[in-house]
Enzyme design. Sequence first.
Site, PDB file in Angstrom:
ATOM      1  N   SER A 236      42.486  52.543  47.357  1.00 45.69           N
ATOM      2  CA  SER A 236      42.816  53.965  47.206  1.00 45.69           C
ATOM      3  C   SER A 236      41.764  54.851  47.861  1.00 45.69           C
ATOM      4  CB  SER A 236      42.911  54.331  45.729  1.00 45.69           C
ATOM      5  OG  SER A 236      43.804  53.471  45.069  1.00 45.69           O
TER       6      SER A 236
HETATM    7  N1  SAH Z   1      41.876  49.856  42.704  1.00 50.11           N
HETATM    8  C1  SAH Z   1      42.298  48.994  43.786  1.00 50.11           C
HETATM    9  C2  SAH Z   1      43.763  49.260  44.061  1.00 50.11           C
HETATM   10  C3  SAH Z   1      44.436  48.185  44.792  1.00 50.11           C
HETATM   11  S1  SAH Z   1      46.160  48.456  45.077  1.00 50.11           S
HETATM   12  C4  SAH Z   1      41.466  49.253  45.012  1.00 50.11           C
HETATM   13  O1  SAH Z   1      41.066  50.396  45.198  1.00 50.11           O
HETATM   14  O2  SAH Z   1      41.229  48.354  45.806  1.00 50.11           O
HETATM   15  C5  SAH Z   1      46.903  47.869  43.576  1.00 50.11           C
HETATM   16  C6  SAH Z   1      46.721  46.419  43.250  1.00 50.11           C
HETATM   17  O3  SAH Z   1      47.567  46.153  42.139  1.00 50.11           O
HETATM   18  C7  SAH Z   1      47.137  45.440  44.345  1.00 50.11           C
HETATM   19  O4  SAH Z   1      46.060  44.602  44.635  1.00 50.11           O
HETATM   20  C8  SAH Z   1      48.299  44.661  43.735  1.00 50.11           C
HETATM   21  O5  SAH Z   1      48.349  43.314  44.104  1.00 50.11           O
HETATM   22  C9  SAH Z   1      47.999  44.820  42.256  1.00 50.11           C
HETATM   23  N2  SAH Z   1      49.139  44.576  41.368  1.00 50.11           N
HETATM   24  C10 SAH Z   1      50.432  44.964  41.491  1.00 50.11           C
HETATM   25  N3  SAH Z   1      51.180  44.520  40.454  1.00 50.11           N
HETATM   26  C11 SAH Z   1      50.326  43.825  39.643  1.00 50.11           C
HETATM   27  C12 SAH Z   1      50.469  43.127  38.410  1.00 50.11           C
HETATM   28  N4  SAH Z   1      51.637  43.022  37.781  1.00 50.11           N
HETATM   29  N5  SAH Z   1      49.371  42.550  37.874  1.00 50.11           N
HETATM   30  C13 SAH Z   1      48.177  42.617  38.475  1.00 50.11           C
HETATM   31  N6  SAH Z   1      47.957  43.286  39.639  1.00 50.11           N
HETATM   32  C14 SAH Z   1      49.017  43.875  40.220  1.00 50.11           C
END
Ligand code: SAH
Length: 218
Positions: free
Chosen positions: A66
């Site tokens: 993000s």
């Molecule tokens: N805060 C992180 C955001 C990554 S994007 C950063 O800044 O890097 C959101 C993440 O949520 C992705 O890596 C995706 O794989 C994960 N995600 C989506 N659905 C999920 C679930 N059911 N359980 C765990 N992670 C999940």
Amino acid sequence: MAPVAETEYLGARRHLVQLLQEQGIRDLAVLHAIDEVPRHRFVPTGVRHRAYEDSSLPIGSGQTISQPSIHARYLELLHLTGEERVLEIGTGSGYQTALLARMVAQVFSVERIGALLDRARDVLCEIGVRNVSFLLGDGTLGWRQYGPYDAILVSAAAPTVPPAYVEQLAEGGRLLIPLGEREEQVLNVITRRGDALEQVEAGPVRFVPLLGKESWES
Ligand code: SAH
């Protein structure tokens, strides 16, 4: 092993902190964390030169890290004191995990994509972060074993609140979750007051979808 001093990109990082202050971020603990955590270590080498821009960036496996201003807003909304035990859903790059780890007692972070979790775990270890526990699995079910949590941060968007998050939220605890459509959502701040939930909308956001049993299908 002592944490590695992060002097690389120091100027760029200070500049980002200044930008966030100009955007209205006031929580000193948030600004400190952003000043100290080397965001460039959490993005692929090809986009490293853009690590301190206020933009989201690709991190592989179709996911994104993000924008720093989103992380800052998210963390400011939690009003953290430093004592909390926090559940993070969607480790992704691990950058927000590292910010949180500096601001609270213990972080529990769940990610469904193994390659991302492995990389995040390595980087956090390399920069000396120790107060994080990781789980590979479906974060729509939360992480029951260590609950209840003082705060739950969901870094992916859902159509409705998965019931496990409410169950695993401590009294007075806050849940931050983007709710809405797959393309556009509203950030919701939900606070537990006894059996009641106080729900406030904190503006439009755009997150990748939360995929799992209690959200959209993968
Ligand atoms: N805060 C992180 C955001 C990554 S994007 C950063 O800044 O890097 C959101 C993440 O949520 C992705 O890596 C995706 O794989 C994960 N995600 C989506 N659905 C999920 C679930 N059911 N359980 C765990 N992670 C999940």
